[in-house]
Design a protein around this motif. Sequence first.
Motif, PDB file in Angstrom:
ATOM      1  N   GLY A  52       0.801  -1.220   0.000  1.00 39.27           N
ATOM      2  CA  GLY A  52       0.000   0.000   0.000  1.00 39.27           C
ATOM      3  C   GLY A  52       0.828   1.262   0.000  1.00 39.27           C
ATOM      4  O   GLY A  52       0.342   2.340  -0.344  1.00 39.27           O
ATOM      5  N   LYS A  53       2.097   1.141   0.376  1.00 42.12           N
ATOM      6  CA  LYS A  53       3.004   2.296   0.409  1.00 42.12           C
ATOM      7  C   LYS A  53       4.301   2.036  -0.347  1.00 42.12           C
ATOM      8  O   LYS A  53       4.845   2.928  -0.966  1.00 42.12           O
ATOM      9  CB  LYS A  53       3.344   2.657   1.854  1.00 42.12           C
ATOM     10  N   LYS A  54       4.799   0.824  -0.253  1.00 40.93           N
ATOM     11  CA  LYS A  54       6.071   0.465  -0.880  1.00 40.93           C
ATOM     12  C   LYS A  54       5.860  -0.739  -1.779  1.00 40.93           C
ATOM     13  O   LYS A  54       5.146  -1.674  -1.425  1.00 40.93           O
ATOM     14  CB  LYS A  54       7.107   0.140   0.193  1.00 40.93           C
ATOM     15  N   ILE A  55       6.519  -0.700  -2.936  1.00 37.01           N
ATOM     16  CA  ILE A  55       6.445  -1.823  -3.864  1.00 37.01           C
ATOM     17  C   ILE A  55       7.842  -2.393  -4.055  1.00 37.01           C
ATOM     18  O   ILE A  55       8.831  -1.649  -4.051  1.00 37.01           O
ATOM     19  CB  ILE A  55       5.822  -1.396  -5.217  1.00 37.01           C
ATOM     20  N   ALA A  56       7.931  -3.699  -4.171  1.00 38.38           N
ATOM     21  CA  ALA A  56       9.180  -4.384  -4.487  1.00 38.38           C
ATOM     22  C   ALA A  56       8.890  -5.285  -5.676  1.00 38.38           C
ATOM     23  O   ALA A  56       8.022  -6.155  -5.614  1.00 38.38           O
ATOM     24  CB  ALA A  56       9.674  -5.202  -3.301  1.00 38.38           C
ATOM     25  N   VAL A  57       9.599  -5.048  -6.763  1.00 39.10           N
ATOM     26  CA  VAL A  57       9.394  -5.775  -8.015  1.00 39.10           C
ATOM     27  C   VAL A  57      10.624  -6.628  -8.265  1.00 39.10           C
ATOM     28  O   VAL A  57      11.748  -6.131  -8.215  1.00 39.10           O
ATOM     29  CB  VAL A  57       9.175  -4.792  -9.193  1.00 39.10           C
ATOM     30  N   ARG A  58      10.411  -7.901  -8.552  1.00 35.32           N
ATOM     31  CA  ARG A  58      11.521  -8.808  -8.814  1.00 35.32           C
ATOM     32  C   ARG A  58      11.540  -9.202 -10.281  1.00 35.32           C
ATOM     33  O   ARG A  58      10.529  -9.611 -10.845  1.00 35.32           O
ATOM     34  CB  ARG A  58      11.388 -10.071  -7.991  1.00 35.32           C
ATOM     35  N   LYS A  59      12.710  -9.089 -10.879  1.00 32.98           N
ATOM     36  CA  LYS A  59      12.953  -9.614 -12.220  1.00 32.98           C
ATOM     37  C   LYS A  59      14.314 -10.288 -12.177  1.00 32.98           C
ATOM     38  O   LYS A  59      15.329  -9.640 -11.918  1.00 32.98           O
ATOM     39  CB  LYS A  59      12.916  -8.498 -13.266  1.00 32.98           C
ATOM     40  N   GLU A  60      14.309 -11.586 -12.363  1.00 32.40           N
ATOM     41  CA  GLU A  60      15.509 -12.412 -12.278  1.00 32.40           C
ATOM     42  C   GLU A  60      16.160 -12.187 -10.916  1.00 32.40           C
ATOM     43  O   GLU A  60      15.507 -12.388  -9.903  1.00 32.40           O
ATOM     44  CB  GLU A  60      16.435 -12.139 -13.464  1.00 32.40           C
ATOM     45  N   ASN A  61      17.412 -11.789 -10.858  1.00 36.19           N
ATOM     46  CA  ASN A  61      18.091 -11.600  -9.575  1.00 36.19           C
ATOM     47  C   ASN A  61      18.149 -10.135  -9.165  1.00 36.19           C
ATOM     48  O   ASN A  61      19.052  -9.726  -8.449  1.00 36.19           O
ATOM     49  CB  ASN A  61      19.498 -12.191  -9.626  1.00 36.19           C
ATOM     50  N   ASN A  62      17.198  -9.363  -9.613  1.00 36.26           N
ATOM     51  CA  ASN A  62      17.143  -7.942  -9.280  1.00 36.26           C
ATOM     52  C   ASN A  62      15.838  -7.622  -8.570  1.00 36.26           C
ATOM     53  O   ASN A  62      14.778  -8.096  -8.961  1.00 36.26           O
ATOM     54  CB  ASN A  62      17.236  -7.086 -10.552  1.00 36.26           C
ATOM     55  N   ILE A  63      15.944  -6.776  -7.552  1.00 32.83           N
ATOM     56  CA  ILE A  63      14.754  -6.261  -6.875  1.00 32.83           C
ATOM     57  C   ILE A  63      14.772  -4.754  -7.047  1.00 32.83           C
ATOM     58  O   ILE A  63      15.774  -4.091  -6.780  1.00 32.83           O
ATOM     59  CB  ILE A  63      14.759  -6.586  -5.373  1.00 32.83           C
ATOM     60  N   TYR A  64      13.643  -4.240  -7.512  1.00 31.46           N
ATOM     61  CA  TYR A  64      13.485  -2.800  -7.691  1.00 31.46           C
ATOM     62  C   TYR A  64      12.407  -2.335  -6.713  1.00 31.46           C
ATOM     63  O   TYR A  64      11.320  -2.903  -6.688  1.00 31.46           O
ATOM     64  CB  TYR A  64      13.072  -2.483  -9.125  1.00 31.46           C
ATOM     65  N   THR A  65      12.720  -1.320  -5.920  1.00 29.98           N
ATOM     66  CA  THR A  65      11.764  -0.840  -4.922  1.00 29.98           C
ATOM     67  C   THR A  65      11.436   0.629  -5.149  1.00 29.98           C
ATOM     68  O   THR A  65      12.222   1.367  -5.743  1.00 29.98           O
ATOM     69  CB  THR A  65      12.321  -1.003  -3.495  1.00 29.98           C
TER      70      THR A  65
END
Length: 163
Positions: A52-65
């Motif tokens: 609801g406030k923070k998003i964490a997106v995973r693609k392969e071995n990377n996390i983007y927040t």
Amino acid sequence: LEMYKILEKLNLPIWDGSKITEEVFQPVEISVSELDETVISGLESASYVFDGKKIAVRKENNIYTSQNSEVIKKFLQSECVKITTDSKPHYRYAFENGITLKNLKSDIQICGYLLNVTSKDYSTEKLCAEYGIHYYSENDKRITCQGFKFKFWLFSFLLFIIL
């Protein structure tokens, strides 16, 4: 019993309940960086968690927040194929912000329900315990089913087992 029949039809191995050993489970190096429009435009598919406030997106071995609401809205509206858990609040967030959550391919809680319709709990913690899944938390201690940042790993692994 129904789940075992499905696994047999899909020719998938059935976990025998044995303990997962270090040889089987190898941690992966993960890089963490900021989610931005450039990253979003390059994503074809990704798993994500959103509180609801923070998003964490995973693609392969990377996390983007990101905690930037404009970036979060851009990701939710993107054509990227998405996998998450407990998507109901995500749809509510999208509705409240006048956007459409696009291309949500799978919700782990719904997958959990499809595997075991008699369960009363489809939480991440319960699904991890039920299927013997371990992963590393943000503080790098081996635990079962905790830690916002690395729930993506569970999602991907559960989908691999389920689908």
